[in-house]
Design an enzyme around this catalytic site. Structure first.
Site, PDB file in Angstrom:
ATOM      1  N   GLU A   1      32.590  85.731  84.827  1.00  0.00           N
ATOM      2  CA  GLU A   1      32.781  86.564  86.011  1.00  0.00           C
ATOM      3  C   GLU A   1      33.191  85.715  87.211  1.00  0.00           C
ATOM      4  OE1 GLU A   1      29.337  88.356  83.595  1.00  0.00           O
ATOM      5  OE2 GLU A   1      30.091  86.371  84.101  1.00  0.00           O
TER       6      GLU A   1
ATOM      7  N   ASN B   1      33.921  81.731  80.521  1.00  0.00           N
ATOM      8  CA  ASN B   1      32.950  80.725  80.954  1.00  0.00           C
ATOM      9  C   ASN B   1      33.437  79.329  80.578  1.00  0.00           C
ATOM     10  OD1 ASN B   1      32.343  81.492  78.182  1.00  0.00           O
ATOM     11  ND2 ASN B   1      30.359  80.478  78.377  1.00  0.00           N
TER      12      ASN B   1
ATOM     13  N   CYS C   1      30.407  80.767  85.018  1.00  0.00           N
ATOM     14  CA  CYS C   1      30.444  81.978  84.196  1.00  0.00           C
ATOM     15  C   CYS C   1      31.831  82.608  84.179  1.00  0.00           C
ATOM     16  CB  CYS C   1      29.437  82.992  84.717  1.00  0.00           C
ATOM     17  SG  CYS C   1      27.728  82.423  84.692  1.00  0.00           S
TER      18      CYS C   1
ATOM     19  N   CYS D   1      25.923  85.932  89.015  1.00  0.00           N
ATOM     20  CA  CYS D   1      27.194  86.656  89.003  1.00  0.00           C
ATOM     21  C   CYS D   1      27.044  88.049  89.598  1.00  0.00           C
ATOM     22  CB  CYS D   1      27.764  86.728  87.592  1.00  0.00           C
ATOM     23  SG  CYS D   1      28.497  85.154  87.097  1.00  0.00           S
TER      24      CYS D   1
ATOM     25  N   CYS E   1      24.968  87.698  84.638  1.00  0.00           N
ATOM     26  CA  CYS E   1      23.721  87.017  85.017  1.00  0.00           C
ATOM     27  C   CYS E   1      23.398  87.332  86.480  1.00  0.00           C
ATOM     28  CB  CYS E   1      23.846  85.510  84.798  1.00  0.00           C
ATOM     29  SG  CYS E   1      24.907  84.669  85.999  1.00  0.00           S
TER      30      CYS E   1
ATOM     31  N   GLU F   1      31.758  75.528  80.217  1.00  0.00           N
ATOM     32  CA  GLU F   1      30.579  74.659  80.240  1.00  0.00           C
ATOM     33  C   GLU F   1      30.979  73.232  80.568  1.00  0.00           C
ATOM     34  OE1 GLU F   1      27.846  77.033  76.994  1.00  0.00           O
ATOM     35  OE2 GLU F   1      28.636  75.065  76.459  1.00  0.00           O
TER      36      GLU F   1
END
Length: 135
Positions: free
Chosen positions: A56, A43, A54, A93, A90, A45
């Site tokens: 994934e 990930n 993310c 994803c 999530c 940010e």
């Protein structure tokens, strides 16, 4: 070593490259295509939250850039995060994985030592925006 275990180790390695200075919640992911190619991601940010992405998503981007974009090409995925055992992708994803996987795509939920549980993408996202192929 089983394919899922190899993916776990790739996801753990990717986790080292996560950029999560704002939440402190690092995630690593790795995936394998049906023909055995593997890709990993972490990930990332951004201070302009929620403009990051993310793990994934990062792994999927590497996969697509390598030429894998046909529906159903994704065979299995491993996800790991140090602050949450048995982490799942999530919702966003899950839908991204559905773009390239099938209802039977394996999702390995990991803790810090390995795979804790393996579920199917169709169980995590039973009502994807488009039908997941059943193959």
């Amino acid at each position: 070593m089983a394919e899922g275990d190899k993916l776990f180790h790739l996801a753990r390695k990717a986790l080292e490259r996560a950029h999560a200075p704002y939440s402190g919640f690092s995630v690593g992911a790795a995936l394998r295509t049906k023909d055995g190619a593997t890709f990993s991601g972490a990930n990332m940010e951004n201070v302009a939250f929620p403009e990051g992405w993310c793990a994934e998503t990062s792994a999927l981007a590497h996969m697509v850039m390598a030429g894998y974009s046909e529906p159903g090409c994704l065979a299995e995925v491993a996800v790991v995060a140090p602050k949450k055992d048995r982490i799942t992708p999530c919702g966003g994803c899950r839908q991204r994985l559905a773009e390239f996987g099938t209802a039977r795509t394996k999702i390995h939920l990991c803790d810090q030592t390995g795979i804790v549980e393996t579920v199917r993408l169709g169980d995590l996202l039973p009502m994807a925006f488009s039908d997941l192929p059943s193959i």
